[in-house]
Design a protein around this motif. Structure first.
Motif, PDB file in Angstrom:
ATOM      1  N   SER A 186       0.832  -1.195   0.000  1.00 14.78           N
ATOM      2  CA  SER A 186       0.000   0.000   0.000  1.00 14.78           C
ATOM      3  C   SER A 186       0.870   1.249   0.000  1.00 14.78           C
ATOM      4  CB  SER A 186      -0.900   0.014   1.242  1.00 14.78           C
ATOM      5  OG  SER A 186      -0.134   0.310   2.405  1.00 14.78           O
ATOM      6  N   ASN A 187       0.281   2.374  -0.376  1.00 16.99           N
ATOM      7  CA  ASN A 187       0.885   3.665  -0.106  1.00 16.99           C
ATOM      8  C   ASN A 187       0.657   3.996   1.362  1.00 16.99           C
ATOM      9  OD1 ASN A 187       1.614   4.066  -2.851  1.00 16.99           O
ATOM     10  ND2 ASN A 187      -0.463   4.765  -3.307  1.00 16.99           N
ATOM     11  N   GLU A 188       1.240   5.084   1.816  1.00 21.47           N
ATOM     12  CA  GLU A 188       0.951   5.515   3.175  1.00 21.47           C
ATOM     13  C   GLU A 188      -0.525   5.872   3.298  1.00 21.47           C
ATOM     14  OE1 GLU A 188       3.393   8.571   4.759  1.00 21.47           O
ATOM     15  OE2 GLU A 188       5.280   7.539   4.316  1.00 21.47           O
ATOM     16  N   PHE A 189      -1.144   5.469   4.410  1.00 23.94           N
ATOM     17  CA  PHE A 189      -2.538   5.793   4.643  1.00 23.94           C
ATOM     18  C   PHE A 189      -2.744   6.066   6.123  1.00 23.94           C
ATOM     19  CE2 PHE A 189      -2.133   1.254   5.244  1.00 23.94           C
ATOM     20  CZ  PHE A 189      -2.960   0.959   6.336  1.00 23.94           C
ATOM     21  N   GLN A 199      -5.079   7.153  18.671  1.00 23.65           N
ATOM     22  CA  GLN A 199      -5.070   8.362  17.848  1.00 23.65           C
ATOM     23  C   GLN A 199      -4.959   7.962  16.387  1.00 23.65           C
ATOM     24  OE1 GLN A 199      -5.502  11.284  19.404  1.00 23.65           O
ATOM     25  NE2 GLN A 199      -5.338  10.344  21.439  1.00 23.65           N
ATOM     26  N   ASP A 200      -5.329   8.871  15.485  1.00 23.72           N
ATOM     27  CA  ASP A 200      -5.063   8.634  14.070  1.00 23.72           C
ATOM     28  C   ASP A 200      -3.585   8.316  13.891  1.00 23.72           C
ATOM     29  OD1 ASP A 200      -7.690   9.245  13.571  1.00 23.72           O
ATOM     30  OD2 ASP A 200      -7.300  11.111  12.488  1.00 23.72           O
ATOM     31  N   HIS A 201      -3.252   7.368  12.988  1.00 26.72           N
ATOM     32  CA  HIS A 201      -1.865   6.974  12.799  1.00 26.72           C
ATOM     33  C   HIS A 201      -1.651   6.546  11.349  1.00 26.72           C
ATOM     34  CE1 HIS A 201      -4.321   3.650  14.242  1.00 26.72           C
ATOM     35  NE2 HIS A 201      -3.553   2.825  13.569  1.00 26.72           N
ATOM     36  N   THR A 202      -0.392   6.603  10.932  1.00 31.56           N
ATOM     37  CA  THR A 202      -0.034   6.344   9.538  1.00 31.56           C
ATOM     38  C   THR A 202       0.643   4.987   9.397  1.00 31.56           C
ATOM     39  OG1 THR A 202       0.251   8.710   9.137  1.00 31.56           O
ATOM     40  CG2 THR A 202       1.235   7.210   7.532  1.00 31.56           C
ATOM     41  N   HIS A 203       0.256   4.263   8.352  1.00 25.68           N
ATOM     42  CA  HIS A 203       0.809   2.936   8.076  1.00 25.68           C
ATOM     43  C   HIS A 203       1.214   2.825   6.605  1.00 25.68           C
ATOM     44  CE1 HIS A 203      -0.062   1.132  11.866  1.00 25.68           C
ATOM     45  NE2 HIS A 203      -1.367   1.021  11.710  1.00 25.68           N
ATOM     46  N   ARG A 204       2.060   1.847   6.338  1.00 24.11           N
ATOM     47  CA  ARG A 204       2.218   1.246   5.019  1.00 24.11           C
ATOM     48  C   ARG A 204       2.191  -0.268   5.261  1.00 24.11           C
ATOM     49  NH1 ARG A 204       7.557   2.248   2.709  1.00 24.11           N
ATOM     50  NH2 ARG A 204       6.737   1.521   0.709  1.00 24.11           N
ATOM     51  N   MET A 205       1.540  -1.016   4.383  1.00 25.97           N
ATOM     52  CA  MET A 205       1.428  -2.457   4.574  1.00 25.97           C
ATOM     53  C   MET A 205       1.803  -3.206   3.312  1.00 25.97           C
ATOM     54  SD  MET A 205      -2.052  -2.854   6.829  1.00 25.97           S
ATOM     55  CE  MET A 205      -2.013  -4.648   6.628  1.00 25.97           C
ATOM     56  N   GLY A 206       2.310  -4.417   3.501  1.00 25.55           N
ATOM     57  CA  GLY A 206       2.655  -5.280   2.385  1.00 25.55           C
ATOM     58  C   GLY A 206       2.024  -6.652   2.544  1.00 25.55           C
ATOM     59  N   LEU A 207       1.996  -7.387   1.451  1.00 30.50           N
ATOM     60  CA  LEU A 207       1.463  -8.757   1.430  1.00 30.50           C
ATOM     61  C   LEU A 207       2.371  -9.643   0.604  1.00 30.50           C
ATOM     62  CD1 LEU A 207      -0.999 -10.841   1.755  1.00 30.50           C
ATOM     63  CD2 LEU A 207      -1.683 -10.039  -0.523  1.00 30.50           C
ATOM     64  N   LEU A 208       2.570 -10.881   1.065  1.00 35.83           N
ATOM     65  CA  LEU A 208       3.252 -11.898   0.262  1.00 35.83           C
ATOM     66  C   LEU A 208       2.521 -13.211   0.401  1.00 35.83           C
ATOM     67  CD1 LEU A 208       6.961 -12.525  -0.375  1.00 35.83           C
ATOM     68  CD2 LEU A 208       5.567 -14.446   0.405  1.00 35.83           C
ATOM     69  N   LEU A 209       2.162 -13.807  -0.720  1.00 34.64           N
ATOM     70  CA  LEU A 209       1.582 -15.145  -0.771  1.00 34.64           C
ATOM     71  C   LEU A 209       2.509 -16.034  -1.575  1.00 34.64           C
ATOM     72  CD1 LEU A 209      -2.157 -14.328  -1.625  1.00 34.64           C
ATOM     73  CD2 LEU A 209      -1.128 -14.607   0.634  1.00 34.64           C
ATOM     74  N   ALA A 210       2.778 -17.236  -1.065  1.00 37.57           N
ATOM     75  CA  ALA A 210       3.689 -18.160  -1.745  1.00 37.57           C
ATOM     76  C   ALA A 210       3.208 -19.587  -1.548  1.00 37.57           C
ATOM     77  CB  ALA A 210       5.109 -18.014  -1.213  1.00 37.57           C
ATOM     78  N   ALA A 211       3.492 -20.438  -2.531  1.00 34.67           N
ATOM     79  CA  ALA A 211       3.150 -21.862  -2.465  1.00 34.67           C
ATOM     80  C   ALA A 211       4.440 -22.666  -2.324  1.00 34.67           C
ATOM     81  CB  ALA A 211       2.407 -22.292  -3.721  1.00 34.67           C
TER      82      ALA A 211
END
Length: 215
Positions: A186-189, A199-211
């Motif tokens: 994601s972008n920062e949100f 309180q309101d706070h800022t994140h960036r998140m990632g995802l990885l899926l693997a077999a």
């Protein structure tokens, strides 16, 4: 489904994991959830018919208790175990009340494993990120699915903590015996207040899926 989790409305890539799980596993597959919390992911998996191993060490998440909510109010929160009983799902879930990095886990037994933003917590920083990832990988049988969403660096201090990672860096742990199926970030949100972050706070998140392709 509405799980009434304290983190019900926080951003998640879990729908992508669930869709991929349906493509790669049988309807009664065994799925381990690392950092099961109060059931945000465990309940939907059990409701869908999967057998779930829920690994969580936090007594509050498992058994409930008093909690401070946004708006400076207090409430009693129901823990995972009582929530499963209320929903009639307790028999479908094996709850493991232990530290994941120390628990005796079934090796290469699970059809899938999932975690959500668990390894970035400071309580897990005493071990390298590679240890956490490798332990998760060891649970997955050949042909099984690995899924993780994770916090990415936002503040300067995060750049010095390997547990705030990226899909590219995390992908290095899947160079052999794994096929990376999907990465997202994601972008920062700005996220609204919730338990643990009042309180309101800022994140960036990632995802990885693997077999998993081989032992």
């Amino acid at each position: 489904m509405e799980t009434q989790s304290l983190w019900e409305h926080t951003l998640t890539f879990f729908p992508q994991f669930l869709a991929t799980l349906k493509e790669h596993a049988s309807a009664d597959a065994t799925v381990a959830v690392i950092g099961a919390s109060d059931g945000k992911f465990v309940l939907p998996l059990a409701t869908a018919g999967y057998r779930v191993i829920a690994i969580e060490r936090d007594p509050f998440a498992l058994h409930g208790g008093e909690v401070k909510l946004p708006g400076d109010t207090n409430a009693h929160a129901i823990g995972l175990i009582d929530r499963l009983k209320l929903e009639g799902l307790y028999d479908r879930v094996q709850v493991v009340e232990e530290d994941f990095l120390q628990a005796e886990s079934p090796q290469a037994h699970c059809d899938a494993v999932w975690t959500s933003c668990s390894w970035h917590y400071s309580a897990n920083h005493h071990r390298p990120l590679a240890d956490f990832v490798a332990r998760m990988q060891s649970l997955v049988r050949v042909g099984g699915l690995f899924g993780a969403e994770f916090m990415m660096p936002v503040e300067q201090r995060h750049s010095h903590i390997e547990h705030y990672t990226s899909p590219e860096k995390l992908g290095h742990h899947f160079a052999t015996d794994w096929n990376v199926l999907l990465t997202l970030q994601s972008n920062e949100f700005t996220e609204r207040p919730h338990v643990g972050q009042l309180q309101d706070h800022t994140h960036r998140m990632g995802l990885l899926l693997a077999a998993r392709t081989a032992k």
